[in-house]
Design a protein around this motif. Sequence first.
Motif, PDB file in Angstrom:
ATOM      1  N   THR A  12     -79.631  28.481 -68.201  1.00 49.67           N
ATOM      2  CA  THR A  12     -78.649  27.711 -68.890  1.00 49.67           C
ATOM      3  C   THR A  12     -77.945  28.298 -70.439  1.00 49.67           C
ATOM      4  OG1 THR A  12     -78.196  26.033 -67.645  1.00 49.67           O
ATOM      5  CG2 THR A  12     -77.387  25.671 -69.233  1.00 49.67           C
ATOM      6  N   ALA A  13     -79.350  27.730 -70.618  1.00 51.21           N
ATOM      7  CA  ALA A  13     -79.709  28.578 -72.771  1.00 51.21           C
ATOM      8  C   ALA A  13     -78.755  29.979 -73.012  1.00 51.21           C
ATOM      9  CB  ALA A  13     -81.153  28.036 -72.933  1.00 51.21           C
ATOM     10  N   ARG A  15     -76.946  32.065 -70.783  1.00 55.86           N
ATOM     11  CA  ARG A  15     -75.703  31.569 -70.944  1.00 55.86           C
ATOM     12  C   ARG A  15     -74.682  31.170 -71.968  1.00 55.86           C
ATOM     13  NH1 ARG A  15     -71.951  30.198 -65.446  1.00 55.86           N
ATOM     14  NH2 ARG A  15     -69.965  30.435 -66.371  1.00 55.86           N
ATOM     15  N   ALA A  16     -74.876  30.081 -72.206  1.00 53.96           N
ATOM     16  CA  ALA A  16     -74.840  29.248 -73.577  1.00 53.96           C
ATOM     17  C   ALA A  16     -74.660  29.977 -74.570  1.00 53.96           C
ATOM     18  CB  ALA A  16     -75.042  28.087 -73.822  1.00 53.96           C
ATOM     19  N   ARG A  17     -76.079  30.746 -75.082  1.00 49.37           N
ATOM     20  CA  ARG A  17     -75.813  31.848 -75.887  1.00 49.37           C
ATOM     21  C   ARG A  17     -74.498  32.888 -76.092  1.00 49.37           C
ATOM     22  NH1 ARG A  17     -77.039  36.337 -77.207  1.00 49.37           N
ATOM     23  NH2 ARG A  17     -78.769  37.328 -75.352  1.00 49.37           N
ATOM     24  N   GLU A  19     -71.501  33.308 -74.271  1.00 47.35           N
ATOM     25  CA  GLU A  19     -70.666  32.522 -74.115  1.00 47.35           C
ATOM     26  C   GLU A  19     -70.363  32.236 -75.444  1.00 47.35           C
ATOM     27  OE1 GLU A  19     -71.025  29.112 -71.550  1.00 47.35           O
ATOM     28  OE2 GLU A  19     -70.697  30.621 -70.013  1.00 47.35           O
ATOM     29  N   SER A  21     -69.831  29.576 -78.832  1.00 51.35           N
ATOM     30  CA  SER A  21     -69.342  28.309 -79.628  1.00 51.35           C
ATOM     31  C   SER A  21     -67.905  28.409 -79.435  1.00 51.35           C
ATOM     32  CB  SER A  21     -69.407  28.072 -80.562  1.00 51.35           C
ATOM     33  OG  SER A  21     -68.256  26.409 -81.603  1.00 51.35           O
ATOM     34  N   ASN A  47     -64.290  27.007 -66.725  1.00 52.40           N
ATOM     35  CA  ASN A  47     -65.326  26.426 -67.799  1.00 52.40           C
ATOM     36  C   ASN A  47     -65.607  25.702 -67.305  1.00 52.40           C
ATOM     37  OD1 ASN A  47     -66.258  27.998 -69.854  1.00 52.40           O
ATOM     38  ND2 ASN A  47     -66.199  26.678 -71.400  1.00 52.40           N
ATOM     39  N   ARG A  48     -67.101  25.577 -67.771  1.00 50.81           N
ATOM     40  CA  ARG A  48     -68.429  24.604 -67.115  1.00 50.81           C
ATOM     41  C   ARG A  48     -68.365  23.533 -68.075  1.00 50.81           C
ATOM     42  NH1 ARG A  48     -73.330  25.481 -70.038  1.00 50.81           N
ATOM     43  NH2 ARG A  48     -73.504  27.498 -70.606  1.00 50.81           N
ATOM     44  N   GLU A  51     -68.019  22.520 -75.020  1.00 52.21           N
ATOM     45  CA  GLU A  51     -68.762  23.169 -76.133  1.00 52.21           C
ATOM     46  C   GLU A  51     -68.176  25.384 -75.858  1.00 52.21           C
ATOM     47  OE1 GLU A  51     -69.204  21.653 -77.870  1.00 52.21           O
ATOM     48  OE2 GLU A  51     -68.150  19.877 -76.641  1.00 52.21           O
ATOM     49  N   THR A  52     -68.293  25.824 -75.247  1.00 53.27           N
ATOM     50  CA  THR A  52     -68.281  27.175 -75.340  1.00 53.27           C
ATOM     51  C   THR A  52     -67.631  27.928 -74.676  1.00 53.27           C
ATOM     52  OG1 THR A  52     -69.419  27.291 -72.970  1.00 53.27           O
ATOM     53  CG2 THR A  52     -70.902  26.915 -74.478  1.00 53.27           C
ATOM     54  N   SER A  75     -61.719  22.461 -66.932  1.00 60.00           N
ATOM     55  CA  SER A  75     -62.906  21.743 -66.967  1.00 60.00           C
ATOM     56  C   SER A  75     -63.023  20.464 -65.802  1.00 60.00           C
ATOM     57  CB  SER A  75     -63.886  21.544 -68.168  1.00 60.00           C
ATOM     58  OG  SER A  75     -65.808  21.672 -67.792  1.00 60.00           O
TER      59      SER A  75
END
Length: 100
Positions: A12-13, A15-17, A19, A21, A47-48, A51-52, A75
């Motif tokens: 998850t971390a 993937r957020a990186r 994607e 902001s 999107n999940r 934020e991203t 979402s």
Amino acid sequence: MTTWQRGRELVTAERARQEGSLAEFVDHLRSGEVPTIRIPGTAVFLNRGKETAPPAMRANVERNHVRHDHVVILSLETEPVPRVPDDRRSAVDALGHGDD
């Protein structure tokens, strides 16, 4: 179970990186630094979260250099209850620009 949980946190971390902001991505598009062609129509990106930036939207801009006139980032959230009141079933978040 702890190995699975830790692995999920790492994925998850990462993937957020990747994607990035959503707000920064939109600001980058609005700055004109990214040469894109606006095309007619509406694009809907799943999107999940809010934020991203959706990976498909980011890929569309980076690879195809296009963006649609209207963009919807959708979402979905599941609730642990059998019924959700009508006034809580949908929400629209602005991105902070007057022409959103």
